[in-house]
Motif scaffolding. Structure first.
Motif, PDB file in Angstrom:
ATOM      1  N   MET A 117      -1.151  -1.407   5.426  1.00  0.00           N
ATOM      2  CA  MET A 117      -0.546  -2.704   5.227  1.00  0.00           C
ATOM      3  C   MET A 117       0.285  -3.102   6.443  1.00  0.00           C
ATOM      4  O   MET A 117       1.008  -2.284   6.993  1.00  0.00           O
ATOM      5  CB  MET A 117       0.360  -2.683   3.988  1.00  0.00           C
ATOM      6  CG  MET A 117       0.877  -4.036   3.618  1.00  0.00           C
ATOM      7  SD  MET A 117       1.891  -4.156   2.113  1.00  0.00           S
ATOM      8  CE  MET A 117       1.398  -2.840   1.097  1.00  0.00           C
ATOM      9  N   GLU A 118       0.153  -4.352   6.842  1.00  0.00           N
ATOM     10  CA  GLU A 118       0.968  -4.924   7.898  1.00  0.00           C
ATOM     11  C   GLU A 118       1.755  -6.077   7.294  1.00  0.00           C
ATOM     12  O   GLU A 118       1.286  -6.731   6.362  1.00  0.00           O
ATOM     13  CB  GLU A 118       0.092  -5.451   9.037  1.00  0.00           C
ATOM     14  CG  GLU A 118      -0.732  -4.389   9.716  1.00  0.00           C
ATOM     15  CD  GLU A 118      -1.682  -4.977  10.739  1.00  0.00           C
ATOM     16  OE1 GLU A 118      -1.249  -5.876  11.493  1.00  0.00           O
ATOM     17  OE2 GLU A 118      -2.838  -4.551  10.770  1.00  0.00           O
ATOM     18  N   GLY A 119       2.946  -6.307   7.822  1.00  0.00           N
ATOM     19  CA  GLY A 119       3.740  -7.411   7.310  1.00  0.00           C
ATOM     20  C   GLY A 119       5.045  -7.537   8.059  1.00  0.00           C
ATOM     21  O   GLY A 119       5.232  -6.935   9.118  1.00  0.00           O
ATOM     22  N   THR A 120       5.942  -8.314   7.474  1.00  0.00           N
ATOM     23  CA  THR A 120       7.259  -8.497   8.076  1.00  0.00           C
ATOM     24  C   THR A 120       8.330  -8.016   7.112  1.00  0.00           C
ATOM     25  O   THR A 120       8.223  -8.206   5.902  1.00  0.00           O
ATOM     26  CB  THR A 120       7.530  -9.976   8.429  1.00  0.00           C
ATOM     27  OG1 THR A 120       7.380 -10.776   7.259  1.00  0.00           O
ATOM     28  CG2 THR A 120       6.592 -10.456   9.510  1.00  0.00           C
ATOM     29  N   ILE A 121       9.343  -7.384   7.669  1.00  0.00           N
ATOM     30  CA  ILE A 121      10.484  -6.948   6.882  1.00  0.00           C
ATOM     31  C   ILE A 121      11.724  -7.635   7.443  1.00  0.00           C
ATOM     32  O   ILE A 121      11.845  -7.807   8.653  1.00  0.00           O
ATOM     33  CB  ILE A 121      10.635  -5.409   6.881  1.00  0.00           C
ATOM     34  CG1 ILE A 121      11.664  -4.986   5.840  1.00  0.00           C
ATOM     35  CG2 ILE A 121      10.941  -4.871   8.261  1.00  0.00           C
ATOM     36  CD1 ILE A 121      11.597  -3.518   5.489  1.00  0.00           C
ATOM     37  N   LYS A 122      12.596  -8.058   6.540  1.00  0.00           N
ATOM     38  CA  LYS A 122      13.822  -8.745   6.948  1.00  0.00           C
ATOM     39  C   LYS A 122      15.009  -7.929   6.452  1.00  0.00           C
ATOM     40  O   LYS A 122      15.174  -7.726   5.252  1.00  0.00           O
ATOM     41  CB  LYS A 122      13.859 -10.154   6.367  1.00  0.00           C
ATOM     42  CG  LYS A 122      15.072 -10.954   6.770  1.00  0.00           C
ATOM     43  CD  LYS A 122      14.898 -12.388   6.255  1.00  0.00           C
ATOM     44  CE  LYS A 122      16.195 -13.052   5.997  1.00  0.00           C
ATOM     45  NZ  LYS A 122      15.995 -14.376   5.386  1.00  0.00           N
ATOM     46  N   LYS A 124      19.224  -7.576   7.253  1.00  0.00           N
ATOM     47  CA  LYS A 124      20.398  -8.172   7.913  1.00  0.00           C
ATOM     48  C   LYS A 124      20.038  -9.436   8.692  1.00  0.00           C
ATOM     49  O   LYS A 124      20.540  -9.675   9.774  1.00  0.00           O
ATOM     50  CB  LYS A 124      21.087  -7.160   8.820  1.00  0.00           C
ATOM     51  CG  LYS A 124      21.767  -6.036   8.076  1.00  0.00           C
ATOM     52  CD  LYS A 124      22.348  -4.969   8.968  1.00  0.00           C
ATOM     53  CE  LYS A 124      23.394  -5.467   9.910  1.00  0.00           C
ATOM     54  NZ  LYS A 124      24.087  -4.384  10.630  1.00  0.00           N
ATOM     55  N   GLY A 125      19.117 -10.225   8.161  1.00  0.00           N
ATOM     56  CA  GLY A 125      18.732 -11.465   8.805  1.00  0.00           C
ATOM     57  C   GLY A 125      17.772 -11.315   9.962  1.00  0.00           C
ATOM     58  O   GLY A 125      17.342 -12.307  10.537  1.00  0.00           O
ATOM     59  N   VAL A 126      17.397 -10.091  10.295  1.00  0.00           N
ATOM     60  CA  VAL A 126      16.480  -9.827  11.408  1.00  0.00           C
ATOM     61  C   VAL A 126      15.098  -9.541  10.844  1.00  0.00           C
ATOM     62  O   VAL A 126      14.931  -8.687   9.970  1.00  0.00           O
ATOM     63  CB  VAL A 126      16.959  -8.640  12.274  1.00  0.00           C
ATOM     64  CG1 VAL A 126      15.959  -8.320  13.372  1.00  0.00           C
ATOM     65  CG2 VAL A 126      18.334  -8.903  12.835  1.00  0.00           C
ATOM     66  N   VAL A 127      14.095 -10.261  11.347  1.00  0.00           N
ATOM     67  CA  VAL A 127      12.716 -10.108  10.885  1.00  0.00           C
ATOM     68  C   VAL A 127      11.938  -9.309  11.927  1.00  0.00           C
ATOM     69  O   VAL A 127      11.980  -9.615  13.112  1.00  0.00           O
ATOM     70  CB  VAL A 127      12.056 -11.485  10.661  1.00  0.00           C
ATOM     71  CG1 VAL A 127      10.612 -11.317  10.239  1.00  0.00           C
ATOM     72  CG2 VAL A 127      12.830 -12.298   9.640  1.00  0.00           C
ATOM     73  N   LYS A 128      11.240  -8.256  11.440  1.00  0.00           N
ATOM     74  CA  LYS A 128      10.402  -7.434  12.336  1.00  0.00           C
ATOM     75  C   LYS A 128       9.045  -7.195  11.710  1.00  0.00           C
ATOM     76  O   LYS A 128       8.926  -7.074  10.496  1.00  0.00           O
ATOM     77  CB  LYS A 128      11.082  -6.088  12.599  1.00  0.00           C
ATOM     78  CG  LYS A 128      12.329  -6.210  13.433  1.00  0.00           C
ATOM     79  CD  LYS A 128      12.788  -4.874  13.951  1.00  0.00           C
ATOM     80  CE  LYS A 128      13.981  -5.086  14.872  1.00  0.00           C
ATOM     81  NZ  LYS A 128      14.308  -3.907  15.606  1.00  0.00           N
ATOM     82  N   ASN A 129       8.046  -7.090  12.567  1.00  0.00           N
ATOM     83  CA  ASN A 129       6.705  -6.727  12.112  1.00  0.00           C
ATOM     84  C   ASN A 129       6.644  -5.214  11.904  1.00  0.00           C
ATOM     85  O   ASN A 129       7.159  -4.457  12.747  1.00  0.00           O
ATOM     86  CB  ASN A 129       5.648  -7.137  13.146  1.00  0.00           C
ATOM     87  CG  ASN A 129       5.536  -8.639  13.263  1.00  0.00           C
ATOM     88  OD1 ASN A 129       5.645  -9.358  12.285  1.00  0.00           O
ATOM     89  ND2 ASN A 129       5.327  -9.111  14.476  1.00  0.00           N
ATOM     90  N   ILE A 130       6.039  -4.808  10.802  1.00  0.00           N
ATOM     91  CA  ILE A 130       5.887  -3.376  10.530  1.00  0.00           C
ATOM     92  C   ILE A 130       4.480  -3.115  10.024  1.00  0.00           C
ATOM     93  O   ILE A 130       3.767  -4.024   9.605  1.00  0.00           O
ATOM     94  CB  ILE A 130       6.925  -2.842   9.512  1.00  0.00           C
ATOM     95  CG1 ILE A 130       6.763  -3.516   8.153  1.00  0.00           C
ATOM     96  CG2 ILE A 130       8.325  -3.010  10.040  1.00  0.00           C
ATOM     97  CD1 ILE A 130       7.551  -2.848   7.051  1.00  0.00           C
ATOM     98  N   SER A 131       4.077  -1.871  10.048  1.00  0.00           N
ATOM     99  CA  SER A 131       2.795  -1.469   9.466  1.00  0.00           C
ATOM    100  C   SER A 131       2.957  -0.100   8.853  1.00  0.00           C
ATOM    101  O   SER A 131       3.869   0.626   9.179  1.00  0.00           O
ATOM    102  CB  SER A 131       1.687  -1.472  10.523  1.00  0.00           C
ATOM    103  OG  SER A 131       2.031  -0.665  11.618  1.00  0.00           O
TER     104      SER A 131
END
Length: 131
Positions: A117-122, A124-131
């Motif tokens: 699975m790939e997606g975005t995690i937020k 503390k207001g910071v969004v990062k791409n993760i897998s």
């Protein structure tokens, strides 16, 4: 023509039978994690997931997760560590109470029964791409 429409309808119906929609119940939902910290594995969980999950094993690419969890529910079986993780230098639960995840792509992995699975995690207001 009627046969084609009937076959198409049956095909869609067949896919819908196996597709599953989930709405996490909050109190009954748990998200588990495991991290490596100073060379040691640390496991824990968050309670109370909210959001939507759609899982279609017949067509994995149509599946998605849109989940939020309250960061203050962190439990690593060590209350001192949990208290530290809730403070400003880590999750800052007073100012950023939720952790959010939105999947972008779900696919089969090399191993049967395992998904990638790939997606975005937020956090503390910071969004990062993760897998």
């Amino acid at each position: 023509m009627k046969k084609i429409i009937l076959l198409t309808a049956l095909s869609i119906y067949g896919q819908c039978i196996f597709a599953q929609h989930y709405i996490p119940t909050g109190e009954g939902s748990v998200i588990k994690f495991s991290i490596k910290n100073f060379g040691l594995n640390v496991s824990g969980s968050f309670k109370g997931a909210k959001g939507k999950i759609y899982f279609n094993p017949a067509n994995i690419s149509l599946s998605f997760f849109n989940i939020s969890v309250n960061a203050a529910t962190i439990n690593t079986s060590n209350s001192s560590r949990d208290g530290h993780l809730k403070k400003g230098e880590y999750f800052d639960v007073e100012n950023f109470p939720d952790l959010d995840f939105l999947s972008a792509k779900i696919s089969n992995s090399i191993k049967p029964g395992i998904l990638f699975m790939e997606g975005t995690i937020k956090i503390k207001g910071v969004v990062k791409n993760i897998s």
